[in-house]
Design a protein around this motif. Structure first.
Motif, PDB file in Angstrom:
ATOM      1  N   TRP A  75      10.258  -9.925  62.846  1.00  0.00           N
ATOM      2  CA  TRP A  75       8.865  -9.689  62.456  1.00  0.00           C
ATOM      3  C   TRP A  75       8.651  -8.257  61.969  1.00  0.00           C
ATOM      4  O   TRP A  75       7.531  -7.808  61.817  1.00  0.00           O
ATOM      5  N   SER A 133       6.086  -7.505  59.260  1.00  0.00           N
ATOM      6  CA  SER A 133       4.856  -8.288  59.265  1.00  0.00           C
ATOM      7  C   SER A 133       3.696  -7.588  59.975  1.00  0.00           C
ATOM      8  O   SER A 133       2.570  -8.036  59.875  1.00  0.00           O
ATOM      9  N   LEU A 137       3.024  -7.800  62.920  1.00  0.00           N
ATOM     10  CA  LEU A 137       2.534  -8.726  63.935  1.00  0.00           C
ATOM     11  C   LEU A 137       3.415  -8.651  65.168  1.00  0.00           C
ATOM     12  O   LEU A 137       4.623  -8.453  65.061  1.00  0.00           O
ATOM     13  N   GLU A 158       1.778 -13.077  68.107  1.00  0.00           N
ATOM     14  CA  GLU A 158       0.753 -13.297  67.081  1.00  0.00           C
ATOM     15  C   GLU A 158       1.299 -14.021  65.849  1.00  0.00           C
ATOM     16  O   GLU A 158       0.550 -14.379  64.957  1.00  0.00           O
ATOM     17  N   PHE A 159       2.599 -14.213  65.794  1.00  0.00           N
ATOM     18  CA  PHE A 159       3.243 -14.746  64.593  1.00  0.00           C
ATOM     19  C   PHE A 159       2.870 -16.195  64.318  1.00  0.00           C
ATOM     20  O   PHE A 159       2.855 -16.626  63.173  1.00  0.00           O
ATOM     21  N   SER A 160       2.560 -16.951  65.358  1.00  0.00           N
ATOM     22  CA  SER A 160       2.271 -18.373  65.154  1.00  0.00           C
ATOM     23  C   SER A 160       0.983 -18.590  64.366  1.00  0.00           C
ATOM     24  O   SER A 160       0.858 -19.592  63.664  1.00  0.00           O
ATOM     25  N   THR A 161       0.024 -17.682  64.465  1.00  0.00           N
ATOM     26  CA  THR A 161      -1.264 -17.871  63.800  1.00  0.00           C
ATOM     27  C   THR A 161      -1.119 -18.015  62.283  1.00  0.00           C
ATOM     28  O   THR A 161      -1.595 -18.996  61.714  1.00  0.00           O
ATOM     29  N   PRO A 162      -0.456 -17.076  61.589  1.00  0.00           N
ATOM     30  CA  PRO A 162      -0.324 -17.283  60.140  1.00  0.00           C
ATOM     31  C   PRO A 162       0.556 -18.474  59.784  1.00  0.00           C
ATOM     32  O   PRO A 162       0.303 -19.156  58.790  1.00  0.00           O
ATOM     33  N   VAL A 163       1.565 -18.760  60.595  1.00  0.00           N
ATOM     34  CA  VAL A 163       2.427 -19.911  60.312  1.00  0.00           C
ATOM     35  C   VAL A 163       1.621 -21.195  60.420  1.00  0.00           C
ATOM     36  O   VAL A 163       1.661 -22.052  59.530  1.00  0.00           O
ATOM     37  N   GLY A 169      -1.559 -21.423  60.179  1.00  0.00           N
ATOM     38  CA  GLY A 169      -2.543 -21.363  59.100  1.00  0.00           C
ATOM     39  C   GLY A 169      -1.973 -21.887  57.792  1.00  0.00           C
ATOM     40  O   GLY A 169      -2.636 -22.623  57.055  1.00  0.00           O
ATOM     41  N   LEU A 170      -0.722 -21.532  57.500  1.00  0.00           N
ATOM     42  CA  LEU A 170      -0.078 -22.019  56.279  1.00  0.00           C
ATOM     43  C   LEU A 170       0.160 -23.519  56.339  1.00  0.00           C
ATOM     44  O   LEU A 170      -0.015 -24.225  55.342  1.00  0.00           O
ATOM     45  N   THR A 217       0.303 -11.523  48.597  1.00  0.00           N
ATOM     46  CA  THR A 217      -0.046 -12.582  49.557  1.00  0.00           C
ATOM     47  C   THR A 217      -0.556 -12.034  50.852  1.00  0.00           C
ATOM     48  O   THR A 217      -0.400 -10.955  51.229  1.00  0.00           O
TER      49      THR A 217
END
Length: 171
Positions: free
Chosen positions: A94, A97, A99, A103-108, A110-111, A171
């Motif tokens: 990470w 990032s 992050l 906290e990494f799961s949130t954007p994943v 989200g995608l 992005t």
């Protein structure tokens, strides 16, 4: 009435269904090793999560000019066992990032949600266009039409396909 609160019922089957709706080829392999002849996927054990034969074919198709050694190195990196990594080494995954690992799961997620919403939007868009073809003087399709279909309206700049086409630094 007895409820099934198993991992299969609560996680695996909904995930298989979702990926199928998104156009992915899916296989329910919950009982794959109970079949005569072993795994239909070519796995040797249930803990083998990467289908190396298919990964190699995909990498070769996507990167036709790479030498075989580079493909092999990529597969080794993808399949490397990270369970014994130190926390400091795992944090390097990470590194760029900003992050925390927690906290990494949130954007994943989200995608994944955006990909699903984009898929549903595309389906509704095609259905609405078909409905409007025969109607003379039909009004312009709007957000309300998508809401009536139970679909989240996505403007062009919020579509998953748009996000994928952006240069990495945007992005």
């Amino acid at each position: 009435m007895k409820k099934d609160f198993s991992e299969d019922a609560l996680i695996e089957q909904p995930a298989i269904e979702l990926y199928g709706e998104l156009g992915w080829k899916t296989a329910n392999c919950f009982h794959e090793f109970e079949q005569a002849g072993g795994s239909p996927l070519g796995r040797e054990t249930a803990s083998e999560v990467v289908l190396v034969r298919r990964l190699r074919a995909a990498l070769e198709k996507l990167n036709p000019t790479l030498p075989a050694e580079a493909i092999t190195q990529a597969i080794e990196e993808i399949t490397r066992d990270r369970s014994r990594m130190s926390l400091a080494a795992a944090d390097q995954l990470w590194a760029n990032s900003n992050l925390k690992p927690s906290e990494f799961s949130t954007p994943v997620l989200g995608l994944i949600f955006l990909r699903y919403a984009d898929h549903r939007f595309t389906q509704a868009q095609a259905a609405l266009a078909r409905e409007g073809q025969g109607a003379q003087g039909r009004r312009r399709i709007s957000e309300i039409d998508y809401q009536a279909e139970g679909v989240l309206y996505l403007p062009d700049n919020a579509r998953f396909s748009n996000l994928r086409s952006c240069p990495e630094d945007e992005t």
